[in-house]
Design a protein around this motif. Structure first.
Motif, mmCIF file in Angstrom:
data_model
loop_
_atom_site.group_PDB
_atom_site.id
_atom_site.type_symbol
_atom_site.label_atom_id
_atom_site.label_comp_id
_atom_site.label_asym_id
_atom_site.label_seq_id
_atom_site.Cartn_x
_atom_site.Cartn_y
_atom_site.Cartn_z
ATOM 1 N N ARG A 22 0.828 -1.189 0.000
ATOM 2 C CA ARG A 22 0.000 0.000 0.000
ATOM 3 C C ARG A 22 0.869 1.248 0.000
ATOM 4 N N GLN A 56 -9.194 -1.201 7.785
ATOM 5 C CA GLN A 56 -8.375 -0.389 6.877
ATOM 6 C C GLN A 56 -8.897 1.050 6.861
ATOM 7 N N VAL A 59 -8.790 3.714 3.682
ATOM 8 C CA VAL A 59 -9.555 3.546 2.443
ATOM 9 C C VAL A 59 -11.041 3.677 2.756
ATOM 10 N N LYS A 314 -5.575 5.240 -5.887
ATOM 11 C CA LYS A 314 -6.871 4.573 -5.997
ATOM 12 C C LYS A 314 -6.710 3.149 -6.519
ATOM 13 N N ALA A 317 -5.593 1.054 -3.603
ATOM 14 C CA ALA A 317 -6.684 0.886 -2.652
ATOM 15 C C ALA A 317 -7.745 -0.066 -3.200
#
Length: 424
Positions: A22, A56, A59, A314, A317
């Motif tokens: 990430r 998470q 996100v 994005k 994610a």
């Protein structure tokens, strides 16, 4: 497809879902997610989003309005891609991955998976990964897979003097039983085969050992004896078995009302059927009959998640959320809430996820038992896939509605589909 795994490996794989690569983000990244068939998936998708965001916090999952069908979802993505407004993550019907991938819209997930190590240890076997491969890339990850089964009204079987515990395995037996049940009268029908759509037609075709096209994709494959045998089954169900020419939803409603003995449709309908039936009648499920037991196969229905975003944050994610949706935990949520079969081998193997569920819910095991004969949902080449599906349905409908003979409908279907294929 079985993988021998230790408890430690399973726990490590589950942890890896949340440890996927990430970016360091100061504020939550909001991803736009699309899916189809809210009647089946709405509760599951909301549960998945809640579970993911609870763990998470960087996100935020936002859903746009769900589309009614897989084909509607494909048209939405293709239309919005023209202006760059496609969703960051979309769940597409397995037979529509090809058209999206071949237009360069899908992110290749293979490099992202490779960074996490051995995919098999995460529950993604080569067979499961193959379901999401299209256009020469890993275009998606299978999210929900199904196969066709028979939903049985056990009470109608008993009223007709038939034994619902004795599974019928041939079309001759099915048609004879349908005739017997239809003879009860009072609006009762022995069988309803939900013929609308190329997927459920391919269940008959593949069950007789047929193909949609030859291996080189140059010649129509359903114009031969297997295709004729498939349409003949539907013709006989109407003429001999008393099957009504109802729309798909009307057929489902008739079954739920206790007026249909055998309902041929996807395992995806199972949870919905259990909720809608109430105490109307006792429900059973049978395996789908194969016209050719040696060569017969069944199509894999369902959907795969595809990452479409080109924005790095994005994109990452969206990939993480997709990994969660297809993890052992996510796959278990999907199975319990729908009726689809697992898309993660760890979920199928570890009793903590689905072992006890299948023991306590034997109706769900019918689809699992058919997994060894599942083959991909065929995607026709070119840009006319949706029109081809409609053409197949239109000609199958002519047989069911007794507006054309099997031979005429088959010839017309082969001619019309050929016209929609790319020129050699």
């Amino acid at each position: 497809m079985t993988i021998r795994l230790t408890r430690r490996t399973v726990l490590a794989a589950t942890a890896a879902t949340l440890a996927a690569p990430r970016l360091a983000l100061a504020n939550p990244v909001e991803i736009d997610v699309h899916y189809s068939m809210p009647a089946v998936f709405k509760d599951v998708q909301e549960q998945l989003a809640a579970g993911f965001m609870a763990a998470q916090s960087d996100v935020k999952v936002s859903y746009r309005q769900a589309t009614a069908s897989y084909d509607d979802g494909t048209q939405l993505v293709l239309r919005e891609a023209v202006t760059g407004r496609q969703p960051d993550l979309t769940f597409q019907g397995l037979n529509r991955l090809r058209v999206i991938a071949e237009r360069g819209l899908a992110v290749d997930l293979a490099p992202l998976l490779k960074r996490e190590g051995d995919s098999a240890k995460l529950g993604y076997t080569p067979e499961l990964l193959g379901i999401g491969a299209a256009g020469g890339i890993q275009a998606g990850l299978a999210f929900a897979t199904s196969n066709p089964i028979i939903f049985i009204n056990a009470d109608l079987f008993r009223r007709a003097g038939l034994d619902p515990d004795r599974k019928l395995t041939t079309w001759d037996e099915i048609i004879a039983a349908s005739k017997t049940i239809s003879a009860l009268g009072d609006g009762v029908h022995g069988a309803y085969y939900r013929w609308q759509g190329d997927w459920i037609y391919s269940a008959l075709l593949f069950g007789f050992g047929g193909r949609m096209m030859d291996e080189a994709e140059r010649t129509i494959g359903f114009a031969g004896p297997e295709g004729k045998a498939s349409l003949t089954v539907l013709d006989r169900l109407v003429k001999e078995g008393g099957m009504p020419a109802l729309s798909g939803e009307a057929g489902a409603q008739a079954f739920a009302a206790g007026k249909v003995g055998m309902y041929f449709w996807s395992t995806a309908f199972l949870r919905q059927a259990m909720r809608s039936l109430g105490s109307n009648f006792n429900l059973a499920t049978w395996e789908f009959p194969l016209g050719d037991r040696a060569r017969g196969r069944l199509p894999t229905g369902g959907a795969a998640g595809m990452v479409l975003s080109k924005d790095p944050a994005k994109q990452q994610a969206a990939y993480r959320f997709l990994r969660y949706c297809t993890s052992p935990e996510g796959s278990a949520i999907m199975v319990k809430g729908t009726g689809y079969v697992p898309v993660n081998q760890l979920a199928a193997d570890d009793p903590r996820y689905l072992g006890e569920f299948y023991r306590d819910n034997p109706l769900f095991m019918t689809g699992v038992r058919q997994m060894p004969i599942m083959v991909p949902w065929y995607a026709f080449p070119g840009a006319n896939g949706v029109r081809i599906s409609s053409t197949i349905t239109d000609n199958v409908s002519r047989v069911v509605e007794q507006k054309a003979s099997v031979d005429v409908a088959l010839a017309d279907m082969a001619r019309d589909v050929t016209r929609l294929l790319p020129r050699a």
